[in-house]
Design an enzyme around this catalytic site. Structure first.
Site, short mmCIF file in Angstrom:
data_model
loop_
_atom_site.label_atom_id
_atom_site.label_comp_id
_atom_site.label_asym_id
_atom_site.label_seq_id
_atom_site.Cartn_x
_atom_site.Cartn_y
_atom_site.Cartn_z
CB ALA A 110 48.88 18.70 -8.71
N GLY A 165 43.88 7.35 -20.36
CA GLY A 165 44.77 6.57 -21.21
C GLY A 165 44.59 6.89 -22.68
CB THR A 196 41.32 9.66 -22.11
OG1 THR A 196 40.70 8.67 -21.30
CG2 THR A 196 40.94 11.04 -21.61
CB THR A 204 46.29 4.21 -18.07
OG1 THR A 204 46.20 2.78 -18.27
CG2 THR A 204 47.43 4.73 -18.94
CB ILE A 205 47.46 0.42 -14.02
CG1 ILE A 205 46.45 -0.45 -14.78
CG2 ILE A 205 46.87 1.05 -12.79
CD1 ILE A 205 46.07 -1.72 -14.04
CG ASP A 206 46.58 -0.65 -19.27
OD1 ASP A 206 46.48 -1.20 -18.16
OD2 ASP A 206 45.65 -0.64 -20.11
N GLY A 239 46.73 -5.05 -18.24
CA GLY A 239 47.49 -4.25 -19.21
C GLY A 239 46.89 -4.28 -20.60
CB ALA A 250 58.80 -14.32 -13.97
CE LYS A 254 65.86 -21.54 -11.92
NZ LYS A 254 65.34 -20.26 -12.35
O1 F6P Z 1 43.17 0.26 -18.90
C1 F6P Z 1 43.28 -0.14 -17.59
C2 F6P Z 1 42.72 -1.53 -17.42
O2 F6P Z 1 42.81 -1.86 -16.05
C3 F6P Z 1 43.37 -2.60 -18.28
O3 F6P Z 1 44.57 -3.04 -17.75
C4 F6P Z 1 42.27 -3.64 -18.30
O4 F6P Z 1 42.37 -4.46 -19.44
C5 F6P Z 1 41.04 -2.80 -18.36
O5 F6P Z 1 41.37 -1.55 -17.78
C6 F6P Z 1 39.87 -3.38 -17.62
O6 F6P Z 1 38.79 -2.56 -17.88
P1 F6P Z 1 37.46 -2.51 -16.99
O7 F6P Z 1 37.76 -1.67 -15.80
O8 F6P Z 1 36.45 -1.86 -17.87
O9 F6P Z 1 37.14 -3.91 -16.63
#
Ligand code: F6P
Length: 321
Positions: free
Chosen positions: A21, A101, A104, A125-127, A170, A186, A213
């Site tokens: 994009a 993230g 950065t 970032t996935i976090d 995370g 969960a 359960k």
């Molecule tokens: O920040 C993204 C992440 O995947 C976190 O969830 C995880 O703790 C970290 O990066 C893992 O880092 P690396 O890729 O350096 O092992």
């Protein structure tokens, strides 16, 4: 205007859609877009790759980042930061867009004090821990990946009447764990944002067994104060009076083709970033809050705590009776 683009920190699904994009909308506005490979280290190593509209064809569906990424040790030093500013000036860059993230955004803030080009940050970032956006690029796909994995693990949990602890990524945030916990049913979620009471969790598991359960699982965020899933399983096994099986989902969460939500978010934010540059803006993260573009100063993106979704949090207990 010559604009550098880089991805930094952990890769996340949708980074490629975002690069696409930026490149396409940038070229549409007659800007010169140059990829910088390997994250911030790529500036220091002058790993520049001029982009054309066609350079970003066939990447919208791919996970990872075509620019590659990294966590630069050299950039963390004052000398490295000054060197990056000098190189950007010498190479004639007018602006920089970085997708990453918290770390950065902090790095971009420092660069802003040393270089007079325009700087825009985008949350990738996935976090989902960047303040200033409801969701970061990659989070939705990571949650979907984790859901798929947990649904498979529950087959074994159900078949063997077992108790599982499933660990999600995370770093120091439990966003993935919370969403996965709700989506997969969960018994409990264990996250760093809330105090973890292992006795209460054990009582909840035992009570669930007594209510009929046959199996159970909890989702543990990797950064919980009681430890990772393996450590927590050791602490819990005496208390629940049964074996705890542990499954660490790890990097499968971070890979794969981005979801619809991540592709849309990446396309919108990449486009917004170019609009911000053409409007003369700088020093901001461009995110999305309640469906609207939101601009946040870099300092706030990492120093302010993104609020946890309390509505979801409150659902965990009643949904697991
Ligand atoms: O920040 C993204 C992440 O995947 C976190 O969830 C995880 O703790 C970290 O990066 C893992 O880092 P690396 O890729 O350096 O092992």
């Amino acid at each position: 205007m010559k604009v550098g683009v880089l991805t930094s920190g952990g890769d996340s699904p949708g980074m490629n859609a975002c690069i696409r994009a930026i490149v396409r909308v940038g070229i549409f506005h007659e800007l010169e877009i140059v990829g910088i490979k390997g994250g911030l280290q790529g500036i220091l190593d002058k790993k520049f790759q001029p982009f054309e509209a066609r350079s970003v064809g066939n990447i919208i569906h791919r996970g990872g980042t075509i620019l590659t990424t990294g966590r630069s040790k050299e950039y963390r030093t004052e000398a490295g930061q000054k060197k990056a500013a000098r190189i950007l000036k010498e190479e004639g860059f007018d602006a920089l867009i970085a997708i990453g993230g918290n770390g950065t955004m902090r790095a971009l803030e420092i660069l802003g004090d040393l270089w007079d080009g325009q700087i825009i940050g985008l949350p990738g970032t996935i976090d989902n821990d960047v303040y200033g956006t409801d969701f970061s690029i990659g989070f939705d796909t990571a949650v979907n990946n984790a859901i798929e994995a947990v649904d498979k693990i529950r087959d074994t949990a159900q078949s063997f009447d077992r108790f599982f602890l499933i660990e999600t990524m995370g770093r120091d945030r439990g966003e993935i764990a919370l969403h996965v916990g709700i989506c997969c049913g969960a018994e409990a979620i264990v996250i760093p944002e809330t105090p973890t009471d292992l006795d209460a969790i054990a009582d909840h598991i035992i009570a669930g067994r007594e209510r009929g359960k046959t199996f159970a699982f909890i989702i543990v965020a990797e950064g919980d104060e009681e430890g990772d899933a393996m450590e927590i399983s050791k602490k819990l096994s005496g208390r629940v009076r049964e074996n705890c099986r542990v499954s660490v989902l790890g990097y499968i969460q971070r890979g794969g083709s981005p979801s619809r939500q991540d592709r849309i978010l990446a396309s919108k934010l990449g486009s917004y970033a170019i609009e911000c540059l053409t409007a003369g803006k700088s020093g901001i993260l461009v995110g999305e809050i309640d469906g609207e573009v939101a601009e946040t100063e870099f300092a706030d993106t990492y120093s302010k705590q993104k609020p946890l979704n309390e509505t979801l949090l409150k659902l965990v207990d009643p949904l697991s009776i």
